[in-house]
Design a protein around this motif. Structure first.
Motif, PDB file in Angstrom:
ATOM      1  N   VAL A 158     -63.811  -6.480  24.951  1.00 61.60           N
ATOM      2  CA  VAL A 158     -64.449  -6.593  26.260  1.00 61.60           C
ATOM      3  C   VAL A 158     -64.387  -5.251  26.992  1.00 61.60           C
ATOM      4  N   GLU A 159     -65.263  -5.134  27.962  1.00 62.95           N
ATOM      5  CA  GLU A 159     -65.219  -3.969  28.848  1.00 62.95           C
ATOM      6  C   GLU A 159     -64.651  -4.456  30.176  1.00 62.95           C
ATOM      7  N   LEU A 160     -63.610  -3.781  30.631  1.00 63.66           N
ATOM      8  CA  LEU A 160     -62.951  -4.162  31.880  1.00 63.66           C
ATOM      9  C   LEU A 160     -63.026  -3.000  32.854  1.00 63.66           C
ATOM     10  N   ARG A 161     -62.690  -3.282  34.101  1.00 63.86           N
ATOM     11  CA  ARG A 161     -62.644  -2.219  35.094  1.00 63.86           C
ATOM     12  C   ARG A 161     -61.197  -2.029  35.519  1.00 63.86           C
ATOM     13  N   SER A 204     -56.826   0.576  39.067  1.00 66.29           N
ATOM     14  CA  SER A 204     -56.345   1.779  39.742  1.00 66.29           C
ATOM     15  C   SER A 204     -57.464   2.779  40.024  1.00 66.29           C
ATOM     16  N   CYS A 205     -58.203   3.152  38.975  1.00 65.23           N
ATOM     17  CA  CYS A 205     -59.198   4.209  39.150  1.00 65.23           C
ATOM     18  C   CYS A 205     -60.628   3.662  39.160  1.00 65.23           C
ATOM     19  N   LEU A 206     -60.789   2.359  38.933  1.00 63.53           N
ATOM     20  CA  LEU A 206     -62.084   1.671  38.947  1.00 63.53           C
ATOM     21  C   LEU A 206     -63.034   2.115  37.841  1.00 63.53           C
ATOM     22  N   GLU A 207     -62.511   2.845  36.853  1.00 67.94           N
ATOM     23  CA  GLU A 207     -63.322   3.231  35.693  1.00 67.94           C
ATOM     24  C   GLU A 207     -63.392   2.056  34.729  1.00 67.94           C
ATOM     25  N   LYS A 208     -64.538   1.973  34.024  1.00 63.30           N
ATOM     26  CA  LYS A 208     -64.665   0.937  32.997  1.00 63.30           C
ATOM     27  C   LYS A 208     -63.998   1.419  31.720  1.00 63.30           C
ATOM     28  N   PHE A 209     -63.381   0.511  31.005  1.00 62.88           N
ATOM     29  CA  PHE A 209     -62.774   0.876  29.730  1.00 62.88           C
ATOM     30  C   PHE A 209     -62.840  -0.319  28.784  1.00 62.88           C
ATOM     31  N   VAL A 210     -62.698  -0.022  27.493  1.00 55.47           N
ATOM     32  CA  VAL A 210     -62.804  -1.064  26.476  1.00 55.47           C
ATOM     33  C   VAL A 210     -61.413  -1.572  26.110  1.00 55.47           C
ATOM     34  N   HIS A 211     -61.304  -2.867  26.067  1.00 55.40           N
ATOM     35  CA  HIS A 211     -60.023  -3.487  25.730  1.00 55.40           C
ATOM     36  C   HIS A 211     -60.280  -4.571  24.692  1.00 55.40           C
ATOM     37  N   GLU A 212     -59.396  -4.684  23.737  1.00 52.60           N
ATOM     38  CA  GLU A 212     -59.530  -5.737  22.740  1.00 52.60           C
ATOM     39  C   GLU A 212     -58.504  -6.826  23.023  1.00 52.60           C
ATOM     40  N   VAL A 213     -59.010  -8.026  23.328  1.00 55.35           N
ATOM     41  CA  VAL A 213     -58.119  -9.162  23.536  1.00 55.35           C
ATOM     42  C   VAL A 213     -57.772  -9.699  22.158  1.00 55.35           C
ATOM     43  N   ARG A 214     -56.515  -9.628  21.806  1.00 56.34           N
ATOM     44  CA  ARG A 214     -56.089 -10.075  20.473  1.00 56.34           C
ATOM     45  C   ARG A 214     -55.189 -11.285  20.600  1.00 56.34           C
ATOM     46  N   VAL A 215     -55.487 -12.293  19.837  1.00 54.05           N
ATOM     47  CA  VAL A 215     -54.632 -13.478  19.788  1.00 54.05           C
ATOM     48  C   VAL A 215     -54.168 -13.608  18.332  1.00 54.05           C
ATOM     49  N   PRO A 216     -53.027 -12.996  18.002  1.00 50.10           N
ATOM     50  CA  PRO A 216     -52.587 -12.968  16.605  1.00 50.10           C
ATOM     51  C   PRO A 216     -52.078 -14.313  16.106  1.00 50.10           C
ATOM     52  N   ALA A 217     -51.699 -15.199  17.022  1.00 51.40           N
ATOM     53  CA  ALA A 217     -51.161 -16.495  16.591  1.00 51.40           C
ATOM     54  C   ALA A 217     -51.935 -17.630  17.253  1.00 51.40           C
ATOM     55  N   PHE A 218     -53.212 -17.661  16.935  1.00 52.12           N
ATOM     56  CA  PHE A 218     -54.061 -18.727  17.472  1.00 52.12           C
ATOM     57  C   PHE A 218     -53.747 -20.025  16.733  1.00 52.12           C
ATOM     58  N   GLU A 241     -60.157 -20.651  25.685  1.00 56.49           N
ATOM     59  CA  GLU A 241     -58.950 -20.758  26.488  1.00 56.49           C
ATOM     60  C   GLU A 241     -57.939 -19.675  26.126  1.00 56.49           C
ATOM     61  N   GLU A 242     -57.771 -19.435  24.823  1.00 54.49           N
ATOM     62  CA  GLU A 242     -56.817 -18.416  24.379  1.00 54.49           C
ATOM     63  C   GLU A 242     -57.239 -17.021  24.828  1.00 54.49           C
ATOM     64  N   ILE A 243     -58.535 -16.740  24.732  1.00 53.49           N
ATOM     65  CA  ILE A 243     -59.028 -15.428  25.165  1.00 53.49           C
ATOM     66  C   ILE A 243     -58.778 -15.271  26.670  1.00 53.49           C
ATOM     67  N   LEU A 244     -59.065 -16.312  27.433  1.00 49.88           N
ATOM     68  CA  LEU A 244     -58.851 -16.256  28.880  1.00 49.88           C
ATOM     69  C   LEU A 244     -57.379 -16.029  29.203  1.00 49.88           C
ATOM     70  N   LEU A 245     -56.490 -16.719  28.484  1.00 46.53           N
ATOM     71  CA  LEU A 245     -55.050 -16.590  28.731  1.00 46.53           C
ATOM     72  C   LEU A 245     -54.553 -15.181  28.434  1.00 46.53           C
ATOM     73  N   ASN A 246     -55.218 -14.516  27.497  1.00 49.18           N
ATOM     74  CA  ASN A 246     -54.748 -13.197  27.076  1.00 49.18           C
ATOM     75  C   ASN A 246     -55.487 -12.042  27.742  1.00 49.18           C
ATOM     76  N   LEU A 247     -56.368 -12.366  28.662  1.00 51.89           N
ATOM     77  CA  LEU A 247     -57.036 -11.296  29.424  1.00 51.89           C
ATOM     78  C   LEU A 247     -56.030 -10.723  30.417  1.00 51.89           C
ATOM     79  N   HIS A 260     -55.380  -2.143  33.486  1.00 48.21           N
ATOM     80  CA  HIS A 260     -55.201  -0.706  33.676  1.00 48.21           C
ATOM     81  C   HIS A 260     -55.779   0.005  32.463  1.00 48.21           C
ATOM     82  N   CYS A 261     -56.552   1.069  32.697  1.00 47.17           N
ATOM     83  CA  CYS A 261     -57.252   1.715  31.598  1.00 47.17           C
ATOM     84  C   CYS A 261     -56.297   2.389  30.622  1.00 47.17           C
ATOM     85  N   ASP A 262     -55.050   2.625  31.011  1.00 47.19           N
ATOM     86  CA  ASP A 262     -54.111   3.284  30.103  1.00 47.19           C
ATOM     87  C   ASP A 262     -53.129   2.297  29.483  1.00 47.19           C
TER      88      ASP A 262
END
Ligand SMILES: [Zn+2]
Length: 147
Positions: free
Chosen positions: A60-63, A66-80, A100-106, A111-113
């Motif tokens: 997903v792309e999130l904002r 802190s700095c309001l920049e968009k960045f890419v984040h991978e929501v990983r659920v290793p034990a679904f 539901e799992e993706i939502l829980l792990n967002l 933070h972009c870092d």
């Protein structure tokens, strides 16, 4: 992700592939899917129930908060994991569970870092300010020594 129970052999079934992003409506909140959901799961039926476990991920792309920049984040659920009772319908839909799992792990406060990849501009500014403050503290000390 719908599975027909007749497709699941008694020894279980391994499924991997892609599905449409299950959280598309979050785009209004600045959370945008940039890839399909990926899954790699094992399914089985035993004792009148269906179980599933494996790995799912969603890019997903999130904002950054802190700095309001968009960045890419991978929501990983290793034990679904899913376990559900089976009554009646021969078709089960795993999408609500994945959603539901993706939502829980967002991340609630993204933070972009956070993944160690980027450097947050907001934090860079903060560190620079701290640096100058520390320098002036030392110069004040130097003046004291001179007296
Ligand atoms: Zn940032």
């Amino acid at each position: 992700m719908k599975v027909h129970l007749k497709q699941i052999p008694s020894e279980g079934l391994h499924l991997e592939g892609e599905e449409d992003c299950p959280i598309q409506e979050l785009e209004a909140e600045g959370i945008r899917c940039i890839a399909p959901l990926q899954y790699d799961i094992d399914l089985g039926v035993s004792g009148g129930g269906l179980w599933a476990n494996g790995f799912i991920s969603q890019r997903v792309e999130l904002r950054c908060v802190s700095c309001l920049e968009k960045f890419v984040h991978e929501v990983r659920v290793p034990a679904f994991t899913v376990h559900m009772e089976l009554h009646g319908p021969e078709m089960v839909d795993l999408t609500p569970f994945m959603r539901e799992e993706i939502l829980l792990n967002l991340p609630a406060h993204p933070h972009c870092d956070r993944d160690g990849g980027g450097i947050c501009k907001a934090k860079q500014v903060a560190t620079r300010e701290q640096g100058t403050r520390r320098k002036s503290d030392w110069s004040a000390l130097d003046k004291l020594k001179l007296k």
